[in-house]
Enzyme design. Structure first.
Site: not given
Length: 371
Positions: A168, A197, A223, A249, A272, A299
């Site tokens: 992240k 992400d 992402e 997502e 997702d 996701h």
């Protein structure tokens, strides 16, 4: 075929095993609505959905008051027709997260029932592309985790045979994100995927700066760099980014993915199954992406997505974030860093109904139809 004669709905609230933080939120719970559909032959299909911390009662209300009553008496095999009719029933609230999450609980139950009736596992009935899929881990890459711990987790996943780790990003400075990525790349070497992400936290200008920085470390994808509803900004970023752009997502319909793909606004989609409304639209998104020569790396929801990634040819990796361990009797099967598609008929999720009943949130359960 057999008609649906009973629908049961309940919700459990699961606490994540580890602290989960990203650039915009912290995951305090996983509300999990669960739907069971029983047909006239006595066969049962189980489906589910989820939220991150809030909104679950609204999903249960939509299921209990509107959607599940409309399913009673329908032919269980007419999944496309049921999905379309339920969408039209909720046209005033679609497309949106709550409606999609409610639709997904029903649609996944219908697919489970279809597979049970056919005696086939989902991955085969939905396509049968491959029996296993490589994993990448997100559980050790959350934003609050310090750099030494990021490195230790990535090395541990690499030793287990995982294909990569997701980190992240969204620290206050580019330099701070760079330091984290450099440390992990130096530790794992060149043959291990590092994915990042941003959870929609950047402006276009900042996303361009960070994308240029990521090229230094051969990042596998960038992402959710910006808010998902800004397709134009993603087109601009995807045109110049040296790193593949991944989105999905936070998108809730087939048409939203169509617009991204047709506009060349991404190179990886991450639909997702819960957020797009179930298996029925998820498969359409996957095949549409294939037509654009784009991969799909879904996701979350690994316990369900393992079967879907194995059903289609353009899904190269599965995200490892355990969700259902507390309410199942068997975890996802992993061998050498690869997830194995369940071989039993249905979704292949071994529900622990005693644990589910014990964790069921009071006042949110209902039975529709039946005797």
């Amino acid at each position: 075929m057999a008609t649906i004669v009973q629908a049961d709905v309940l919700m459990v609230d699961l606490t994540p095993k580890v602290m989960r933080t990203d650039a915009i939120q912290s995951f305090v719970s996983q509300e999990t609505p669960i739907v069971r559909l029983t047909d006239a032959d006595g066969r049962v299909g189980t489906g589910y959905s989820y939220t991150i911390g809030s909104g679950g009662p609204a999903i249960i209300s939509l299921l209990r008051e509107t959607l599940l009553p409309a399913v009673i008496g329908r032919e269980a095999e007419e999944i496309e027709g049921i999905w379309r009719d339920l969408l039209l029933t909720t046209h005033a609230t679609a497309v949106g997260a709550i409606t999609s999450l409610a639709l997904a609980a029903i649609d996944t139950a219908l697919w489970d029932l279809r597979c049970v009736r056919a005696g086939l596992p989902l991955w085969r009935l939905a396509g049968g592309a491959k029996p296993e899929v490589p994993l990448y881990s997100t559980e050790g890459g959350w934003l609050h985790i310090d750099t030494d711990a990021l490195v230790a987790d990535a090395l541990a996943m690499q030793a287990q045979g995982f294909a990569g780790s997701k980190i992240k990003i969204g620290k206050p400075t580019l330099a701070a994100d760079r330091a984290r990525l450099r440390a992990v790349r130096d530790a794992v070497g060149d043959d291990y995927e590092i994915l990042v992400d941003a959870n929609q936290s950047f402006t276009l200008s900042e996303a361009r700066r960070r994308a240029d920085m990521m090229a230094e470390f051969d990042i596998g994808w960038f992402e959710e760099p910006m808010p998902a509803d800004d397709i134009g900004a993603h087109v601009q970023l995807n045109t110049v980014s040296p790193v593949p752009i991944a989105v999905g997502e936070s998108m809730y319909s087939l048409s939203q993915f169509k617009d991204y793909l047709a506009s060349n606004a991404c190179t990886i989609v991450q639909a997702d199954v819960a957020r797009v409304g179930g298996i029925t639209p998820w498969l359409k998104i996957a095949h549409m992406a294939e037509a654009f020569n784009v991969t799909i790396c879904p996701h979350f929801l690994m316990e369900l997505h393992v079967s879907l990634t194995c059903a289609v040819p353009n899904a190269p990796m599965l995200e490892y974030i355990p969700q259902l361990d507390e309410i199942t009797t068997a975890p996802l099967k992993i061998i050498g860093g690869r997830a194995i598609a369940p071989s039993v008929a249905g979704l292949g999720i071994a529900w622990d109904w005693d644990a589910i009943d014990a964790r069921s949130v009071a006042g949110l359960s209902a039975k529709i139809g039946g005797s």
